[in-house]
Design an enzyme around this catalytic site. Structure first.
Site, PDB file in Angstrom:
ATOM      1  CG  ASP A 485      -2.042   0.907   1.221  1.00 41.34           C
ATOM      2  OD1 ASP A 485      -2.265   1.548   0.181  1.00 41.34           O
ATOM      3  OD2 ASP A 485      -2.750   1.007   2.250  1.00 41.34           O
ATOM      4  CD  GLU A 488      -0.227   5.504  -3.629  1.00 43.78           C
ATOM      5  OE1 GLU A 488       0.303   5.735  -2.517  1.00 43.78           O
ATOM      6  OE2 GLU A 488      -0.972   4.547  -3.828  1.00 43.78           O
ATOM      7  CG  ASP A 566      -7.991   4.309   0.592  1.00 45.76           C
ATOM      8  OD1 ASP A 566      -7.847   3.073   0.416  1.00 45.76           O
ATOM      9  OD2 ASP A 566      -7.169   5.007   1.192  1.00 45.76           O
TER      10      ASP A 566
END
Ligand SMILES: *[C@@H]1O[C@H](CO)[C@@H](O)[C@H](O)[C@H]1NC(C)=O
Ligand SMILES: *[C@@H]1O[C@H](CO)[C@@H](O)[C@H](O)[C@H]1NC(C)=O
Ligand SMILES: *[C@@H]1O[C@H](CO)[C@@H](O)[C@H](O)[C@H]1NC(C)=O
Length: 909
Positions: A485, A488, A566
């Site tokens: 997770d 980015e 999300d």
């Protein structure tokens, strides 16, 4: 009074912000970004090809391109590849002694594209050359390079497919020295909010002007929560490609999300093409419609032009051509195609046991239990909270004893704690991303002050991969898989919640150049770790990695699945998941899914039921929820919701043989799993904008219920095919016209396309592993000619043994009332040999259901391979198709799955 109105208005805005959550002002728009301001919709300087330089030498058309105003030159190369791909390369003609280096380019050694692609070049043939232009051909593709001003036209099979710089928006900024003192908007430094981006290299942006003559629809460019057919951006924001951790993203917006694939597909009747710009810098793309043409402008901050044009001519060929460049989808662990249960967080070991046994108690299959960040010791990844998870090995082994797996989360930020072994080692080896001053970059993330692994460095990835060995990752077992997770990367105190662009990576590369690649490299390193572990624990055939990632780039499909981040528990997010996943499907990343139920907020029983009914058909099927939401395991909504969710998840498992076979097609030739209707009906214009229904493979049409409280949906079944209701087996009339179809809460409309054979496994089991020995049901749904075809791919579902032929791939064909089983011919240059997976010899077909046989008053007999005759049962009372007209069932045919056979039907007179 006035003051009250003003303050209540402000309060309302504040409330709106709180409720929408998305903080728009934290993210840049085109107007906040120098390179976008400099180029958007602006004519570039005049670029000419110096005509005396244009020539074909073997595989390359080469020429010099000159900025006629600035006098700078660029090297242009156009190559043709045997599969029908055209590649355009444009780099600046630089003197490195002046410039301290070159423009950043992604090379085959970076593992983003496949080195094998480079060898597929094929020669150009020069058709003509004048002082105005040069025309070259290769196969069905003709390229015209016009010299003054520079333009390029690509024609496929005589049809104009794409033109470059037809509107004169092309630009490629040249390297310059700060001392030249040229005034330039946002070129040498730029400030957004409190963040200043020092731009030591100055301007190096590019603008590509790509038009698609005769194409009204373009698709792709994930990741955006927006429509599938890309809407024009005139007057609004361009689509942005910049991997960002966007908190509570909107359900309809061109803003960049967690991942980026700079690939667009244009489709019209008779031709599908694709464009892919291999460039990982921030990018903005505008789309405009002019009559029946689509024009686009692509603006990237840095790097070079490395543009691939996929000339189709059909949708499947474009996917195959893209896969040849960036690789096909990895064959997944079969368990990962099952249902996943996730939550931030399953609190402790007792909680995990409770959830795990809850599935058994309620007879709902599932394959994987997930542990989010709270399982760690203070967000130090690869460690465990010793109070909450004192016995992680026992825990995983217990879950595994029922054929299931465990996943833990592992993120790229490393807590700056000198007693944490990962930090210690990475710091002493110099493995972190550096700040411009040369020290380790420090940013804020879940553990507080953190540094970030510089995974753009292959040495760091190799080191990272070693951390997943069982003796390194304490408390891990061979049944533990990983979730990446925040890659980015997410930096809570950075500009736009990510890294500043002037940070320094391996090889003195600025973060600016590799931003959109960071997540892929981290994902790659982690998956490499599980692959290594697999060889250590399982021997020569290893164990396929399973690593879910949030960030992605082109090439991620070779590494593992992604999810759409999300989302929110509302109906709009349910609906937008379809265009989001379809976009990923047509840009080569089919293994993807949206969080079922919505991450933020609390779905009610109706929404969670509808979401599971849709999730059944997502390529990646996982329920997940935020820390602050109410618990929502499938049985917590009471009856009848639990039974409905059970039915949806069981249907996923029944379709496992079909879906796993689709993965094999993605693996062989890059085909999407979830497909837009036009993919299979490319000439049906009325389907080009459809995004509320889709196909799973070519055989199953899904039309989910996307609104609350409705008792019917408007459905368009593509014409030119027969459609059979998958729940009742009944044929639906009226294809081609919108039909109001009644729906209830038990299921959503799903249809088998006539002409398909779909393999299923009907016995409810705990997990995919428990299905491995089960017999198959074949659904034979006939087309207008009473024909059908389909295939079934089988292997051990977990190792790499299939790469050395340990698989069985069968093809079933029904024609002239004969059902045949034969070896599947992959039709692929990559997979030429015939596989054989020994356990398939013990597997049988236990039932064949024929839908839409010719009407006969008296029924059918099947002449079996051994000469015996068996009567077919009409609709067969005990199947769910008992009411369907012209549905016939062959029971217990005892047909070997791995054997060649023919069963002939004879209609009773
Ligand atoms: C070249 O690099 C040196 C050292 O990093 C730096 O001081 C100088 O400004 C650079 N020159 C250019 C033209 O970027
Ligand atoms: C299929 O996936 C495997 C990894 O699981 C990969 O090595 C292979 O290249 C892919 N494609 C083919 C045609 O095997
Ligand atoms: C039926 O067969 C005819 C002749 O071979 C062919 O043109 C047609 O496309 C077929 N129809 C279907 C639905 O496959």
């Amino acid at each position: 009074m006035i003051r009250w109105i003003v303050s209540s208005a402000i309060f309302a805005i504040y409330l709106l912000e709180l409720s929408s959550g998305f903080k728009e002002h934290e993210f840049k728009k085109c107007k906040d970004t120098g390179f976008c301001r400099r180029h958007r919709t602006k004519s570039g300087p005049k670029f000419d090809v110096l005509h005396e330089t244009a020539s074909v030498s073997g595989h390359e058309l080469r020429a010099t391109l000159r900025n006629m105003d600035a006098g700078k030159t660029f090297n242009l190369i156009v190559r043709a590849h045997s599969s029908g791909t055209i590649r355009l390369l444009l780099d600046e003609d630089l003197d490195p002694s002046v410039t301290n280096g070159t423009r950043y380019r992604i090379s085959p050694e970076d593992s983003v594209t496949l080195p094998s692609f480079e060898t597929t070049v094929t020669p150009w043939k020069t058709i003509s050359k004048t002082t105005k232009d040069i025309v070259v051909v290769s196969g069905d593709v003709q390229v015209t390079l016009t010299f003054a001003a520079f333009k390029m036209l690509v024609v496929v099979k005589g049809k104009p497919a794409l033109s470059l710089n037809s509107k004169g928006l092309f630009d490629m900024e040249h390297f310059r020295l700060k001392e030249e003192g040229v005034e330039c908007d946002g070129c040498w430094s730029e400030t957004f909010l409190q963040f200043t981006d020092s731009k030591p290299h100055g301007p190096e942006a590019m603008s590509l002007d790509i038009a698609f003559p005769g194409f009204e629809h373009v698709y792709g460019l994930p990741e955006h929560a927006t429509s599938f057919a890309l809407k024009p951006t005139v007057g609004g924001e361009p689509y942005r490609l910049y991997n960002l951790d966007v908190f509570e993203y909107l359900d309809s917006s061109p803003f960049g999300l967690y991942g980026s694939i700079p690939m667009m597909v244009a489709h019209k009747v008779g031709l599908t093409i694709g464009v892919f710009w291999l460039n990982a810098a921030e990018m903005f793309v505008d789309v405009s419609k002019e009559g029946s043409n689509t024009a686009t402008q692509w603006i990237a901050e840095s790097g070079i032009v490395d543009l691939f044009i996929f000339t189709g001519p059909g949708p499947a060929e474009v996917q195959q051509q893209y896969a040849e460049v960036t690789g096909p989808t990895a064959m997944p662990q079969q368990f990962s195609v099952g249902y996943h249960q996730c939550r931030w967080n399953y609190k402790d070991e007792a909680d995990v046991h409770l959830v795990d046994s809850g599935f058994d108690e309620h007879e709902i299959p599932y394959d994987v239990i997930w542990l989010d960040i709270e399982h760690t010791n203070g967000k130090r990844y690869l460690t465990w909270d010793s109070h909450l998870f004192p016995k992680p090995i026992e825990l995983q082994n217990d879950v595994a004893s029922r054929g299931r797996e465990t996943v833990t989360i592992v993120d790229p930020h490393v807590k700056r704690d000198h007693s944490y072994y990962i930090f210690q080692e990475a710091q002493s080896e110099g493995y972190f991303v550096k700040n411009p001053q040369g020290g380790d970059f420090e940013g804020w993330c879940w553990p507080g002050s953190s540094s970030y692994l510089d995974v753009t460095n292959p040495t760091v990835r190799a080191w990272w991969a070693q951390q997943f060995a069982l003796d390194k990752y304490q408390g891990s077992t061979e049944h533990l898989y990983i979730w990446n997770d925040m890659n980015e990367p997410s930096v809570f105190n950075g500009p736009e919640i990510t890294m500043q662009k002037d940070l320094i990576h391996h090889g003195n590369v600025e973060h600016r150049d590799v931003h959109n690649l960071y997540g892929l490299f981290y994902h790659m390193g982690t998956a490499e770790g599980l692959t290594l572990r697999g060889y250590q624990t399982h021997g020569e055939d290893g164990d396929r990695p399973f690593v879910l990632s949030r960030a992605f780039f082109s090439g991620t499909q070779r590494v593992g699945p992604i999810w759409t981040g999300d989302n929110t528990a509302d109906w709009k997010h349910l609906a937008v998941s379809i265009p989001m996943l379809l976009s990923l499907g047509v840009t080569g990343l089919p293994f993807s899914g949206a969080d079922v139920g919505g991450f933020f907020g609390n779905p009610d029983a109706e929404l969670i039921t509808r979401w599971n009914q849709l999730g059944t058909y997502y390529p990646f099927f996982r329920g997940h929820a935020h820390l602050e939401t109410q618990r929502r395991e499938p049985w917590l909504f009471g009856e009848p919701a639990t039974s409905r969710i059970r039915a949806a998840i069981r249907e996923r498992y029944a379709l496992m043989p079909y879906i796993y076979t689709l993965f094999r097609h993605a693996n062989i030739s890059g085909q999407p799993i979830m497909r837009p209707l036009w993919f299979e009906f490319p000439d049906a214009k009325e389907l080009f904008h459809v995004e509320d229904s889709f196909l799973l493979g070519s055989a199953i049409l899904v039309s989910p219920v996307l609104q609350q409280g409705v008792d019917n949906v408007d459905l368009v079944l593509p014409k030119g095919a027969r459609w059979f209701n998958a729940h009742s087996g009944e044929e639906t009339q009226g294809a081609g016209k919108p039909v109001k179809t009644k729906v209830d809460m038990e299921s959503i409309p799903v249809y088998y396309k006539g002409g398909s054979i779909v393999p299923r496994r009907e016995r409810p089991r705990r997990s995919t592993r428990m299905q491995m020995k089960d017999p198959f049901t074949l659904i034979v749904a006939l087309d207008g000619n009473w024909s059908a075809a389909g295939d079934l791919y089988l292997d051990d579902g977990r190792s790499f043994a299939f790469l050395r032929g340990q698989y069985t791939h069968r093809e079933f064909k029904f024609e002239g009332l004969k059902l045949r089983s034969a070896v599947h011919n992959s039709g692929s240059a990559v997979v030429t040999s015939v596989g054989s997976w020994a356990p398939a010899q013990d597997l049988e077909v236990e039932r064949v259901v024929f839908l839409g046989l010719p009407k006969t008053g008296k029924g059918y007999t099947a002449r079996m391979p051994d000469g015996t005759e068996v009567s077919l049962e009409a609709g067969a009372a005990s199947t769910k198709f008992s009411q369907a007209e012209n549905a016939w069932v062959l029971r217990q045919p005892k047909l070997g799955v791995d054997a060649d056979w023919v069963v002939e039907l004879v209609a009773h007179k």
